[in-house]
Design an enzyme around this catalytic site. Structure first.
Site, PDB file in Angstrom:
ATOM      1  N   GLU A   1       1.126  -1.071  -0.153  1.00  0.00           N
ATOM      2  CA  GLU A   1       0.180  -0.212   0.156  1.00  0.00           C
ATOM      3  C   GLU A   1       0.689   1.136   0.353  1.00  0.00           C
ATOM      4  OE1 GLU A   1      -3.306   2.458   2.791  1.00  0.00           O
ATOM      5  OE2 GLU A   1      -3.570  -0.015   2.827  1.00  0.00           O
TER       6      GLU A   1
ATOM      7  N   ASP B   1      -0.187   5.750   0.638  1.00  0.00           N
ATOM      8  CA  ASP B   1      -1.269   6.523   0.162  1.00  0.00           C
ATOM      9  C   ASP B   1      -0.873   7.558   1.279  1.00  0.00           C
ATOM     10  OD1 ASP B   1      -0.388   4.892   2.670  1.00  0.00           O
ATOM     11  OD2 ASP B   1      -2.822   4.492   2.756  1.00  0.00           O
TER      12      ASP B   1
ATOM     13  N   GLU C   1      -2.670  10.400   3.414  1.00  0.00           N
ATOM     14  CA  GLU C   1      -3.936  10.273   3.841  1.00  0.00           C
ATOM     15  C   GLU C   1      -3.938  11.722   4.616  1.00  0.00           C
ATOM     16  OE1 GLU C   1      -4.233   7.351   7.221  1.00  0.00           O
ATOM     17  OE2 GLU C   1      -6.407   6.397   6.915  1.00  0.00           O
TER      18      GLU C   1
END
Length: 291
Positions: A105, A107, A109
């Site tokens: 993953e 990301d 955020e």
């Protein structure tokens, strides 16, 4: 105001739309490359589908994802974060694998904080859980967030590199190897997102909205049968795999150092409680310069 998490992620492909490097293209409509994942009644399409607004209230948030999975590329979205008192509200733009193997993953955020005109961003590399955290002003206007994924990974905000994660598999450091989908979500995280969950969502400010533009995708798409490995997506036929994109140039390095020195307040490389021994990749990730 928003908090941003960056983790290691996916890349995009050109899908029958006119796309120019670094976003200088005619914007594609949302439904060329993306589908709504959840919260259908909390999604608003604007400008003939070239802008999407997600909104969140007590009943639901919303999210969308790419139709295809990717194994390398240069991904971007223009995002306008919620500009109200949005503590507890999470806006996320991330790339995530779907296999039953280990979890890859990358990301961005965004976790809101109470301080006016302040945003807080954290970068994390999964499955390693290796993050850095910084503060800045991101809410209320569109900013462009990019992830370059090739032999190395670089995260950008408005063309400024803010996080580097090099491919150090030769010394035993994990690196994304699986196809990932692009995902976006707006949801209530007040159990942990702001001040460790002590600051709760102010529902009197609802609905909270986040806007998205720039749905062109530049990346190496993988068929379902090939999604266990992204190795073929490192081929030189993809422009982002050219050697000049493997390292930061001198001007980029200068901006990268400015961001680290001015805005970063946490780096997993300096956290001796979590990492009694400095992780082996830390030195090279800080000095990714173009020779």
């Amino acid at each position: 105001m928003g908090f941003l998490l960056l983790a290691v992620g996916v890349v995009m492909i050109m899908l029958g739309v006119k796309v120019m490097v670094d976003g200088g293209a005619v914007d594609a409509a949302f439904d060329v490359s993306y589908d709504v994942a959840w919260g259908n009644d909390h999604v608003l399409f604007l400008d003939q589908g070239r802008q999407v607004q997600l909104f969140m209230d007590k009943r639901s948030g919303a999210g969308f994802y790419s139709k295809l999975s990717y194994g390398s590329g240069f991904f971007h979205l223009r995002i306008k974060l919620p500009n109200k008192d949005s503590a507890g509200v999470i806006t996320a733009f991330y790339l995530r694998s779907k296999s039953n193997r280990h979890h890859d993953e990358l990301d961005f955020e965004f976790l809101a904080i109470k301080k006016v005109n302040q945003s807080h961003y954290r970068q994390t590399c999964m499955p390693m859980g290796k993050e850095t955290e910084s503060r800045g002003s991101f809410s209320g206007n569109f900013h462009t967030y990019k992830i370059m994924w090739n032999e190395n990974i670089v995260f950008y905000v408005d063309d400024i590199p803010i996080r580097v994660f090099k491919n150090n598999t030769r010394i035993g450091v994990m690196y994304p190897t699986q196809a990932m989908k692009i995902e976006v979500s707006l949801w209530d995280g007040d159990s942990w997102a702001t001040d460790g969950g002590r600051t709760k969502t102010n529902w009197s400010c609802a609905p909270f909205t986040a806007d998205f533009q720039g749905f062109n995708v530049n990346g190496c798409a993988l068929a379902a049968a090939d999604q266990s490995s992204s190795h073929g997506c490192y081929a030189s036929k993809y422009w982002w795999n050219q050697s000049k994109y493997w390292k930061l140039g001198h001007k980029q390095k200068h901006k990268y150092e400015q961001v680290r020195n001015k805005y970063m307040y946490y780096d997993y490389c300096d956290d001796r409680d979590r990492h009694p021994t400095v992780p082996p990749e830390c030195a090279s990730n800080r000095w990714m310069t173009q020779k």
